[in-house]
Design a protein around this motif. Structure first.
Motif, mmCIF file in Angstrom:
data_model
loop_
_atom_site.group_PDB
_atom_site.id
_atom_site.type_symbol
_atom_site.label_atom_id
_atom_site.label_comp_id
_atom_site.label_asym_id
_atom_site.label_seq_id
_atom_site.Cartn_x
_atom_site.Cartn_y
_atom_site.Cartn_z
ATOM 1 N N VAL B 22 0.883 -1.171 0.205
ATOM 2 C CA VAL B 22 -0.150 0.107 -0.019
ATOM 3 C C VAL B 22 0.933 1.128 0.057
ATOM 4 C CG1 VAL B 22 -1.705 1.135 1.150
ATOM 5 C CG2 VAL B 22 -1.860 -1.095 1.168
ATOM 6 N N LEU B 23 1.731 1.203 0.672
ATOM 7 C CA LEU B 23 2.885 2.707 1.126
ATOM 8 C C LEU B 23 3.515 2.736 -0.298
ATOM 9 C CD1 LEU B 23 4.134 2.155 4.720
ATOM 10 C CD2 LEU B 23 2.619 3.886 3.861
ATOM 11 N N PHE B 24 3.922 1.547 -1.160
ATOM 12 C CA PHE B 24 4.563 1.665 -2.394
ATOM 13 C C PHE B 24 3.741 2.325 -3.305
ATOM 14 C CE2 PHE B 24 5.556 0.046 -6.402
ATOM 15 C CZ PHE B 24 6.930 0.415 -6.703
ATOM 16 N N ARG B 25 2.535 1.863 -3.344
ATOM 17 C CA ARG B 25 1.391 2.388 -4.423
ATOM 18 C C ARG B 25 1.055 3.955 -3.985
ATOM 19 N NH1 ARG B 25 -3.314 -1.316 -5.528
ATOM 20 N NH2 ARG B 25 -3.956 0.368 -6.826
ATOM 21 N N ALA B 26 1.104 4.136 -2.664
ATOM 22 C CA ALA B 26 0.717 5.603 -2.298
ATOM 23 C C ALA B 26 1.934 6.591 -2.221
ATOM 24 C CB ALA B 26 0.197 5.323 -0.755
ATOM 25 N N SER B 27 3.195 6.097 -2.508
ATOM 26 C CA SER B 27 4.279 6.934 -2.536
ATOM 27 C C SER B 27 4.199 8.227 -3.027
ATOM 28 C CB SER B 27 5.669 6.139 -2.661
ATOM 29 O OG SER B 27 5.587 5.819 -4.141
ATOM 30 N N GLY B 28 3.685 8.199 -4.276
ATOM 31 C CA GLY B 28 3.560 9.308 -4.919
ATOM 32 C C GLY B 28 2.527 10.225 -4.064
ATOM 33 N N ALA B 29 1.366 9.973 -3.690
ATOM 34 C CA ALA B 29 0.320 10.672 -3.349
ATOM 35 C C ALA B 29 0.831 11.145 -2.127
ATOM 36 C CB ALA B 29 -0.930 10.272 -2.986
ATOM 37 N N LEU B 30 1.902 10.300 -1.270
ATOM 38 C CA LEU B 30 2.353 10.865 0.113
ATOM 39 C C LEU B 30 3.524 12.105 -0.273
ATOM 40 C CD1 LEU B 30 2.469 7.339 1.968
ATOM 41 C CD2 LEU B 30 1.140 9.421 2.607
ATOM 42 N N ALA B 31 4.012 11.828 -1.230
ATOM 43 C CA ALA B 31 5.042 12.931 -1.741
ATOM 44 C C ALA B 31 4.488 14.104 -2.135
ATOM 45 C CB ALA B 31 6.008 12.342 -2.730
ATOM 46 N N ARG B 32 3.417 14.183 -2.799
ATOM 47 C CA ARG B 32 2.652 15.333 -3.185
ATOM 48 C C ARG B 32 2.224 16.025 -1.701
ATOM 49 N NH1 ARG B 32 1.068 12.308 -7.477
ATOM 50 N NH2 ARG B 32 -0.697 11.527 -6.358
ATOM 51 N N ARG B 33 1.685 15.216 -0.998
ATOM 52 C CA ARG B 33 0.968 15.889 0.254
ATOM 53 C C ARG B 33 2.286 16.397 1.033
ATOM 54 N NH1 ARG B 33 -3.906 14.614 2.179
ATOM 55 N NH2 ARG B 33 -5.329 13.456 0.984
ATOM 56 N N ARG B 34 3.426 15.921 1.096
ATOM 57 C CA ARG B 34 4.639 16.343 1.913
ATOM 58 C C ARG B 34 5.016 17.575 1.372
ATOM 59 N NH1 ARG B 34 6.219 11.115 2.499
ATOM 60 N NH2 ARG B 34 7.420 11.200 0.550
ATOM 61 N N GLN B 35 5.157 17.733 0.054
ATOM 62 C CA GLN B 35 5.365 18.854 -0.846
ATOM 63 C C GLN B 35 4.629 20.231 -0.753
ATOM 64 O OE1 GLN B 35 5.966 18.256 -4.811
ATOM 65 N NE2 GLN B 35 6.979 20.317 -5.259
ATOM 66 N N ALA B 36 3.312 19.597 -0.556
ATOM 67 C CA ALA B 36 2.233 20.847 -0.636
ATOM 68 C C ALA B 36 2.352 21.477 0.888
ATOM 69 C CB ALA B 36 0.708 20.307 -0.694
ATOM 70 N N THR B 37 2.781 20.616 2.032
ATOM 71 C CA THR B 37 2.639 20.922 3.121
ATOM 72 C C THR B 37 3.870 21.807 3.447
ATOM 73 O OG1 THR B 37 1.587 19.025 3.999
ATOM 74 C CG2 THR B 37 2.782 20.266 5.622
ATOM 75 N N ALA B 38 5.113 21.354 2.744
ATOM 76 C CA ALA B 38 6.365 22.245 2.903
ATOM 77 C C ALA B 38 5.967 23.747 2.482
ATOM 78 C CB ALA B 38 7.382 21.457 2.435
ATOM 79 N N GLU B 39 5.649 23.908 1.259
ATOM 80 C CA GLU B 39 5.479 25.085 0.294
ATOM 81 C C GLU B 39 4.225 25.821 0.697
ATOM 82 O OE1 GLU B 39 5.271 23.723 -3.683
ATOM 83 O OE2 GLU B 39 7.419 23.076 -3.539
ATOM 84 N N GLY B 40 3.155 25.156 1.448
ATOM 85 C CA GLY B 40 2.159 26.134 1.686
ATOM 86 C C GLY B 40 1.288 26.166 0.389
ATOM 87 N N PRO B 41 0.209 26.903 0.665
ATOM 88 C CA PRO B 41 -0.783 27.254 -0.616
ATOM 89 C C PRO B 41 -0.061 27.679 -1.815
ATOM 90 C CG PRO B 41 -1.241 28.744 1.154
ATOM 91 C CD PRO B 41 -0.156 27.779 1.890
ATOM 92 N N THR B 42 -0.254 27.132 -2.936
ATOM 93 C CA THR B 42 0.361 27.812 -4.088
ATOM 94 C C THR B 42 -0.732 27.998 -5.140
ATOM 95 O OG1 THR B 42 0.571 25.494 -4.919
ATOM 96 C CG2 THR B 42 2.620 26.385 -3.784
ATOM 97 N N TRP B 43 -0.430 28.980 -5.810
ATOM 98 C CA TRP B 43 -1.307 29.097 -7.055
ATOM 99 C C TRP B 43 -1.056 28.315 -8.178
ATOM 100 C CZ3 TRP B 43 -4.923 32.636 -6.129
ATOM 101 C CH2 TRP B 43 -4.810 33.730 -4.975
ATOM 102 N N SER B 44 -2.342 27.886 -8.718
ATOM 103 C CA SER B 44 -1.927 27.057 -10.082
ATOM 104 C C SER B 44 -1.780 28.087 -11.079
ATOM 105 C CB SER B 44 -3.423 26.390 -10.248
ATOM 106 O OG SER B 44 -4.343 27.212 -10.751
ATOM 107 N N LEU B 45 -1.280 27.483 -12.287
ATOM 108 C CA LEU B 45 -0.735 28.192 -13.421
ATOM 109 C C LEU B 45 -2.106 29.249 -13.751
ATOM 110 C CD1 LEU B 45 1.639 28.839 -15.326
ATOM 111 C CD2 LEU B 45 0.604 27.132 -16.802
ATOM 112 N N LEU B 46 -3.338 28.499 -13.932
ATOM 113 C CA LEU B 46 -4.428 29.344 -14.140
ATOM 114 C C LEU B 46 -4.598 30.705 -13.511
ATOM 115 C CD1 LEU B 46 -6.814 29.739 -16.154
ATOM 116 C CD2 LEU B 46 -7.823 28.165 -14.372
ATOM 117 N N GLU B 47 -4.521 30.159 -12.244
ATOM 118 C CA GLU B 47 -4.638 31.246 -10.928
ATOM 119 C C GLU B 47 -3.759 32.548 -11.134
ATOM 120 O OE1 GLU B 47 -6.972 28.744 -7.292
ATOM 121 O OE2 GLU B 47 -4.638 28.534 -7.910
#
Lengths: 182, 105
Positions: B22-47
């Motif tokens: 499960v953790l292997f399959r979830a590694s991408g999602a977990l990494a994205r969550r860590r990155q989002a938490t570290a960087e705080g809220p970000t603006w998407s390209l459209l925004e």
């Protein structure tokens, strides 16, 4: 033991260890339900993995004031039932857990194997939702109202599902004596 | 029966391999969550692209609403006081308008 809500709050931030702890805490219950619904160990673990990944995707929607188990079981039941509906799963066959691996006499082992076959056949004859309801009630210990919320059906439907499923299993196991009808 | 069912459905392992899978399959999602938490809220390209335009549009709208309502923004009333325009505005029917145009008045 750290409460589920605290673990979820940390898992939302992408903490791998914490999410792993949540998976370890619930994997046995989730896999039992998915095994009951799919009737096959490989499909069951596929559905259980899908359920944990879906839960990770939706962690923000979990209300920490409510118990985590039913929330996760709802995702797991849906994942298993969806899998059964989506494709023809591998043929139901007796699962091979530690049922027969304990020290048993040849006669007892043979009877255990026969009980496994009867259970597999009886479960396979039930609709997926009845299998889930039976397992959630008799094995996981959830109340009818909780199962109704998990399976998104009225409580009366859950009572009916559990009743019919138990009757089918009792009938299948009747030959092994009254102690099997508990 | 319950106990037999529970034993029958038990996975029969310690769950470690399952959890690792499960953790292997979830590694991408977990990494994205860590990155989002570290960087705080970000603006998407459209925004990022749309944000200045939205602000500019709001300012322009506010300017268009506020400026005409100020006393100093009111210019002299437009009147047709002489010449060609006066003839056109004063004309009472179509024939007079045509005549006025034809005469170049």
């Amino acid at each position: 033991m750290e409460p589920d809500a605290a673990l979820v709050a940390r898992a939302v931030a992408g903490d791998r260890e914490v999410f792993g702890a949540l998976v370890m805490r619930y994997q046995e219950s989730v896999r039992r339900v998915t095994r009951a619904v799919t009737g096959n160990a490989e499909d069951a673990d596929d559905a259980a993995q899908d359920a944990f990944l879906a839960a990770l995707d939706r962690l923000e929607t979990y209300d920490p004031s409510r118990p985590f188990g039913p929330w996760l079981m709802r995702i797991a039941s849906n994942a298993a039932i969806d899998l059964v509906r989506r494709r023809t799963v591998r043929a139901a066959q007796p699962l091979e857990p530690f049922y027969a691996s304990q020290d048993q006499s040849p006669a007892a082992a043979a009877e255990a194997a026969e009980i496994r076959r009867e259970l597999a056949a009886a479960l396979a004859d039930l609709p997926p939702r009845q299998r889930a309801a039976l397992t959630l009630f008799d094995v996981e210990g959830y109340a009818h109202a909780e199962i109704a919320a998990i399976l998104s059906v009225p409580e009366g439907t859950v009572r009916s599902d559990v009743f019919h499923a138990r009757r089918a299993l009792r009938k299948a196991l009747r030959v092994y004596g009254p102690e099997m009808e508990g | 029966m319950d106990e037999h069912l529970k034993r029958y459905l038990a996975p029969g392992d310690d769950g470690l391999a399952f959890t690792e899978a499960v953790l292997f399959r979830a590694s991408g999602a977990l990494a994205r969550r860590r990155q989002a938490t570290a960087e705080g809220p970000t603006w998407s390209l459209l925004e990022i692209w749309a944000r200045p335009w939205v602000i500019a549009a709001v300012l322009l709208l506010a300017f268009a609403v506020v400026v005409p309502s100020r006393p100093w923004s009111q210019g002299p009333a437009v009147t047709a006081d002489s010449g060609f325009a006066a003839d056109l505005l004063a004309a009472s029917n179509d024939s007079e308008v045509v005549l006025s145009v034809a005469l170049g008045n």
